[in-house]
Design an enzyme around this catalytic site. Structure first.
Site, PDB file in Angstrom:
ATOM      1  N   ASN A  93      61.447  41.043  28.529  1.00 32.97           N
ATOM      2  CA  ASN A  93      60.844  41.304  29.838  1.00 32.97           C
ATOM      3  C   ASN A  93      61.915  41.577  30.895  1.00 32.97           C
ATOM      4  OD1 ASN A  93      58.492  41.405  31.574  1.00 32.97           O
ATOM      5  ND2 ASN A  93      59.292  39.531  32.489  1.00 32.97           N
ATOM      6  N   ARG A 137      51.492  63.939  34.057  1.00 33.98           N
ATOM      7  CA  ARG A 137      52.561  63.999  33.048  1.00 33.98           C
ATOM      8  C   ARG A 137      51.996  64.135  31.643  1.00 33.98           C
ATOM      9  NH1 ARG A 137      54.922  59.371  30.919  1.00 33.98           N
ATOM     10  NH2 ARG A 137      54.178  58.118  32.666  1.00 33.98           N
ATOM     11  N   ASP A 147      46.091  52.065  29.720  1.00 30.68           N
ATOM     12  CA  ASP A 147      46.683  50.948  30.474  1.00 30.68           C
ATOM     13  C   ASP A 147      46.277  50.950  31.945  1.00 30.68           C
ATOM     14  OD1 ASP A 147      48.179  53.160  31.144  1.00 30.68           O
ATOM     15  OD2 ASP A 147      50.090  52.089  31.207  1.00 30.68           O
ATOM     16  N   LYS A 205      41.925  33.471  30.668  1.00 24.86           N
ATOM     17  CA  LYS A 205      41.772  33.072  29.262  1.00 24.86           C
ATOM     18  C   LYS A 205      43.131  32.790  28.610  1.00 24.86           C
ATOM     19  CE  LYS A 205      37.389  35.411  28.668  1.00 24.86           C
ATOM     20  NZ  LYS A 205      36.595  36.424  27.959  1.00 24.86           N
ATOM     21  N   GLU A 240      45.442  47.096  28.141  1.00 28.57           N
ATOM     22  CA  GLU A 240      46.673  47.020  27.349  1.00 28.57           C
ATOM     23  C   GLU A 240      47.282  45.628  27.511  1.00 28.57           C
ATOM     24  OE1 GLU A 240      49.953  50.162  26.575  1.00 28.57           O
ATOM     25  OE2 GLU A 240      50.657  48.977  28.268  1.00 28.57           O
ATOM     26  N   LYS A 286      45.927  31.987  30.193  1.00 28.39           N
ATOM     27  CA  LYS A 286      46.503  30.775  30.801  1.00 28.39           C
ATOM     28  C   LYS A 286      45.821  29.538  30.236  1.00 28.39           C
ATOM     29  CE  LYS A 286      47.984  32.961  35.068  1.00 28.39           C
ATOM     30  NZ  LYS A 286      47.738  33.158  36.494  1.00 28.39           N
ATOM     31  N   GLY A 287      44.543  29.680  29.871  1.00 30.32           N
ATOM     32  CA  GLY A 287      43.797  28.577  29.247  1.00 30.32           C
ATOM     33  C   GLY A 287      44.445  28.163  27.935  1.00 30.32           C
TER      34      GLY A 287
HETATM   35  P1  0O2 Z   1      53.553  50.735  34.379  1.00 26.38           P
HETATM   36  O1  0O2 Z   1      52.228  50.308  34.838  1.00 26.38           O
HETATM   37  O2  0O2 Z   1      54.410  51.221  35.499  1.00 26.38           O
HETATM   38  O3  0O2 Z   1      54.237  49.741  33.496  1.00 26.38           O
HETATM   39  P2  0O2 Z   1      54.244  56.102  27.849  1.00 26.38           P
HETATM   40  O4  0O2 Z   1      53.647  55.597  29.131  1.00 26.38           O
HETATM   41  O5  0O2 Z   1      54.322  57.573  27.768  1.00 26.38           O
HETATM   42  O6  0O2 Z   1      55.560  55.420  27.519  1.00 26.38           O
HETATM   43  P3  0O2 Z   1      51.813  55.324  26.379  1.00 26.38           P
HETATM   44  O7  0O2 Z   1      51.348  56.163  25.261  1.00 26.38           O
HETATM   45  O8  0O2 Z   1      51.006  55.364  27.636  1.00 26.38           O
HETATM   46  O9  0O2 Z   1      53.342  55.671  26.622  1.00 26.38           O
HETATM   47  O10 0O2 Z   1      51.778  53.842  25.896  1.00 26.38           O
HETATM   48  P4  0O2 Z   1      52.852  52.772  25.532  1.00 26.38           P
HETATM   49  O11 0O2 Z   1      54.208  53.329  25.299  1.00 26.38           O
HETATM   50  O12 0O2 Z   1      52.281  51.917  24.444  1.00 26.38           O
HETATM   51  O13 0O2 Z   1      52.854  51.845  26.805  1.00 26.38           O
HETATM   52  C1  0O2 Z   1      53.032  52.240  28.097  1.00 26.38           C
HETATM   53  C2  0O2 Z   1      53.542  51.054  28.904  1.00 26.38           C
HETATM   54  O14 0O2 Z   1      54.482  50.312  28.125  1.00 26.38           O
HETATM   55  C3  0O2 Z   1      54.322  51.501  30.110  1.00 26.38           C
HETATM   56  O15 0O2 Z   1      53.470  51.653  31.184  1.00 26.38           O
HETATM   57  C4  0O2 Z   1      55.315  50.370  30.322  1.00 26.38           C
HETATM   58  O16 0O2 Z   1      54.690  49.269  30.946  1.00 26.38           O
HETATM   59  C5  0O2 Z   1      55.646  49.996  28.906  1.00 26.38           C
HETATM   60  N1  0O2 Z   1      56.744  50.806  28.380  1.00 26.38           N
HETATM   61  C6  0O2 Z   1      56.680  51.686  27.370  1.00 26.38           C
HETATM   62  N2  0O2 Z   1      57.888  52.235  27.142  1.00 26.38           N
HETATM   63  C7  0O2 Z   1      58.749  51.691  28.023  1.00 26.38           C
HETATM   64  C8  0O2 Z   1      60.154  51.847  28.270  1.00 26.38           C
HETATM   65  O17 0O2 Z   1      60.879  52.618  27.626  1.00 26.38           O
HETATM   66  N3  0O2 Z   1      60.675  51.093  29.284  1.00 26.38           N
HETATM   67  C9  0O2 Z   1      59.925  50.231  30.022  1.00 26.38           C
HETATM   68  N4  0O2 Z   1      60.520  49.539  30.983  1.00 26.38           N
HETATM   69  N5  0O2 Z   1      58.596  50.074  29.812  1.00 26.38           N
HETATM   70  C10 0O2 Z   1      58.017  50.786  28.829  1.00 26.38           C
HETATM   71  P5  0O2 Z   1      53.789  52.726  32.319  1.00 26.38           P
HETATM   72  O18 0O2 Z   1      52.924  53.909  32.112  1.00 26.38           O
HETATM   73  O19 0O2 Z   1      55.242  52.950  32.459  1.00 26.38           O
HETATM   74  O20 0O2 Z   1      53.200  52.047  33.548  1.00 26.38           O
END
Ligand code: 0O2
Length: 210
Positions: free
Chosen positions: A147, A57, A71, A21, A138, A23-24
């Site tokens: 990014n 965690r 997510d 969607k 998410e 990419k659309g």
């Molecule tokens: P993945 O799949 O490895 O990317 P938390 O996970 O504790 O930070 P929460 O409440 O789960 O926080 O939600 P949040 O902060 O809205 O979003 C989580 C995702 O946002 C993360 O997924 C990352 O993809 C990105 N993100 C959030 N904070 C950071 C950061 O400081 N640095 C980077 N590089 N990415 C971040 P996960 O869980 O890391 O999984």
């Protein structure tokens, strides 16, 4: 015992659907030779090892994963300019095929790490053989510079198991500042860049027709 394949199948389907969607939208902009606010789209279902690590965690019981871990399904939209993010947010809000459950603006309120991105939690209805199942996805919307920074920082978090040495953390803060300035500068020459892109796409269209 959780059957991960069974549990995650609707999430995989939702990620694929949402990617198509989004990419659309990009393709529609490209066909009209207008600047597209969407540069590229990626998506993934969280690997089981990451789900287990995050559940531990954040003290999330495994039987509440689907409600508490927002997510499990993730789609990411990359934009050229910060202003494109607002356009994408408006496009997403105007849609009627899913609901918006939550929004987190880590651009106005950047994280302590330096992380910037716009997050939307969508309640997305997936059609399964047992009927409609609403699941959470998410949606992360960010510029190419945001990014780049987040990808590098994520790898370092992984390498150092979340305990990045202070010296590297300081460098990451500086890099976050540089990414912010890059976004600022690019926004200032946005009009020039967009005109160039329009000329290129019109030229390609003429070549395609001849
Ligand atoms: P993945 O799949 O490895 O990317 P938390 O996970 O504790 O930070 P929460 O409440 O789960 O926080 O939600 P949040 O902060 O809205 O979003 C989580 C995702 O946002 C993360 O997924 C990352 O993809 C990105 N993100 C959030 N904070 C950071 C950061 O400081 N640095 C980077 N590089 N990415 C971040 P996960 O869980 O890391 O999984």
């Amino acid at each position: 015992m959780i059957d991960w394949d069974v549990m995650l199948t609707p999430y995989k389907q939702a990620v694929e659907e949402l990617k198509i969607k989004m990419k659309g939208i990009r393709d529609q902009y490209q066909l009209t030779s207008k600047h597209t606010p969407i540069e590229f789209v990626t998506g993934r279902v969280k690997p089981v090892s990451s789900i287990l690590e995050k559940a531990k965690r954040k003290n999330i019981p495994l039987d509440q994963l689907e409600d508490e871990m927002q997510d499990l399904a993730g789609v990411r939209i990359m934009c050229q300019f910060v202003g494109d993010i607002d356009t994408v947010v408006e496009l997403v809000k105007a849609r009627t095929d899913f609901e918006i459950a939550e929004e987190r603006d880590y651009i106005k309120n950047k994280k302590r790490s330096g992380y910037r991105s716009y997050h939307m939690i969508l309640r997305y209805p997936v059609q399964t053989i047992d009927g409609e199942k609403p699941i959470l996805i998410e949606l992360q919307i960010r510029t190419l510079a945001m990014n780049f920074w987040a990808t590098i920082e994520h790898s370092l978090q992984y390498k150092y198991s979340g305990e990045i040495p202070e010296e590297i953390e300081e460098r990451l803060q500086k890099a976050a500042e540089a990414a912010y300035l890059l976004d600022e500068e690019m926004s200032k020459i946005r009009g020039e860049v967009q005109e160039a892109q329009q000329i290129i796409s019109e030229k390609q269209e003429t070549l395609r027709k001849n």
